[in-house]
Design a protein around this motif. Structure first.
Motif: not given
Ligand SMILES: NC(=O)c1ccc[n+]([C@@H]2O[C@H](COP(=O)([O-])OP(=O)(O)OC[C@H]3O[C@@H](n4cnc5c(N)ncnc54)[C@H](O)[C@@H]3O)[C@@H](O)[C@H]2O)c1
Length: 318
Positions: A10, A12-14, A54-55, A75-76, A116-118, A170
């Motif tokens: 849930y 931003q990407i999810g 995820v831990r 994605n976490a 995703p990496s970054s 990304y």
């Molecule tokens: N949004 C971007 O601009 C961007 C850019 C590059 C890479 N990414 C990568 O894409 C992926 C998703 O990013 P996003 O933007 O949706 O991030 P986000 O922070 O909006 O979402 C990350 C999710 O991970 C969850 N999370 C955190 N710790 C957790 C745990 N211990 N167990 C389970 N869930 C846990 C959070 O609750 C959250 O829902 C990540 O790996 C991020 O590194 C995102």
């Protein structure tokens, strides 16, 4: 049809990915997971949702076995700005959490692990203009270091155990949803503040150029790589990008729609992170090996973001 499990579902990407996956693969084939109770959107869409930190390696393995999962989308993560505030938390979630997913994927013979990496995987010693797919990677943030770890371990498990690991670097991902604590978040908050208050104070300097992509392109690249023929892949991690701009250029583009919009600059610790990241990416490896091509350029992104954010805010700007 394959069965998919998504961690951190849930974020931003999810919130964009899960509905798109359900449309593509069918509701019963997508298991969304996260640490908290399901968000209203998931309830509305009747998403199959399970609690997972995820831990928790036992919880993770149970979900994989019980749901007969073929493909994991991991994605976490703790993102860059939040990671700098709490490196220990970032270590436990981004390193240990990923290791759990990697080991479970190996032991339980997962067909593919996508994550995703970054652009954060690069650092100040990387060539920062048109950054090549293969180059120096010496990041200086805990988030960036975790992404290098993820890429190298994924590659190692591919070589040693034949794990079908795939990753996308990304750039900043743009969507009307509230972002999760990253350095490229300014390019989303600017639309919220422009529509609400007609002004924005940016935490990056006016000229800090960063690569970005619209969410529709982020999802397209994700699906394209997940579905790509393994025989065509010469890499395990790929640069992808849609556009590249500075805060000043974005503010000027917003002013075409909102002429009274003003911006000022108060760079904070995120400015140093941004300056250590690529300004633009060379994504030719993705283009050549699996046909990647972005669809939404900068000039179409700006009205799309204004429409999306104004809808979320219930504000009309036209
Ligand atoms: N949004 C971007 O601009 C961007 C850019 C590059 C890479 N990414 C990568 O894409 C992926 C998703 O990013 P996003 O933007 O949706 O991030 P986000 O922070 O909006 O979402 C990350 C999710 O991970 C969850 N999370 C955190 N710790 C957790 C745990 N211990 N167990 C389970 N869930 C846990 C959070 O609750 C959250 O829902 C990540 O790996 C991020 O590194 C995102």
């Amino acid at each position: 049809m394959k069965k998919y499990l998504v961690t951190g579902s849930y974020g931003q990407i999810g919130v964009a990915l899960i509905p798109a996956m359900i449309k593509k693969y069918g509701r019963e084939n997508v298991i969304a997971t996260g640490r908290k109770k399901p968000i209203p959107l998931f309830k509305e869409l009747d998403v199959i949702y399970r609690r997972l930190d995820v831990r928790d390696q036992f919880g993770l393995r149970s979900l994989i076995v019980e749901n007969d999962i073929d493909i994991i989308i991991h994605n976490a993560s703790v993102l860059s700005a939040t990671g700098e505030k709490n490196p220990q938390l970032a270590h436990s979630i981004n390193f240990e959490g990923f290791y759990n997913v990697l080991e479970a994927s190996r032991e339980l013979k997962i067909e593919q692990l996508f994550t995703p990496s970054s652009i954060a995987a690069f650092g100040p010693t990387t060539p920062l203009v048109n950054t090549p797919n293969t180059t120096i990677m010496e990041p200086t943030s805990i988030y960036g270091i975790s992404k290098v770890y993820i890429e190298l371990m994924g590659n190692y498990y591919n070589l040693k155990y034949g794990l079908n690991f795939r990753a996308l670097r990304y750039p900043g991902v743009l969507s009307p949803e509230e972002p999760g604590g990253g350095t490229t978040d300014y390019a989303i908050w600017i639309f919220y503040e422009a529509l609400k208050n007609m002004k924005y104070t940016c935490f990056l300097g006016a000229d800090v150029r960063l690569p970005m992509m619209m969410m529709s392109d982020c999802l397209k690249s994700t699906f394209d790589l997940i579905e790509a023929d393994d025989a065509k892949l010469k890499h395990r991690s790929y640069n992808v990008t849609g556009m590249s701009f500075t805060p000043e250029e974005l503010a000027n583009a917003i002013r075409k729609y909102l002429p009274d919009f003003t911006i000022d600059y108060e760079p904070d610790f995120r400015n140093a992170i941004a300056l250590s990241w690529p300004q633009s990416l060379d994504d030719s490896a993705a283009r050549e090996e699996w046909g990647w091509e972005p669809e939404l350029p900068f000039d179409k992104m700006v009205p799309a973001m204004l429409d999306g954010v104004s809808q979320r805010l219930g504000i009309s700007y036209k």
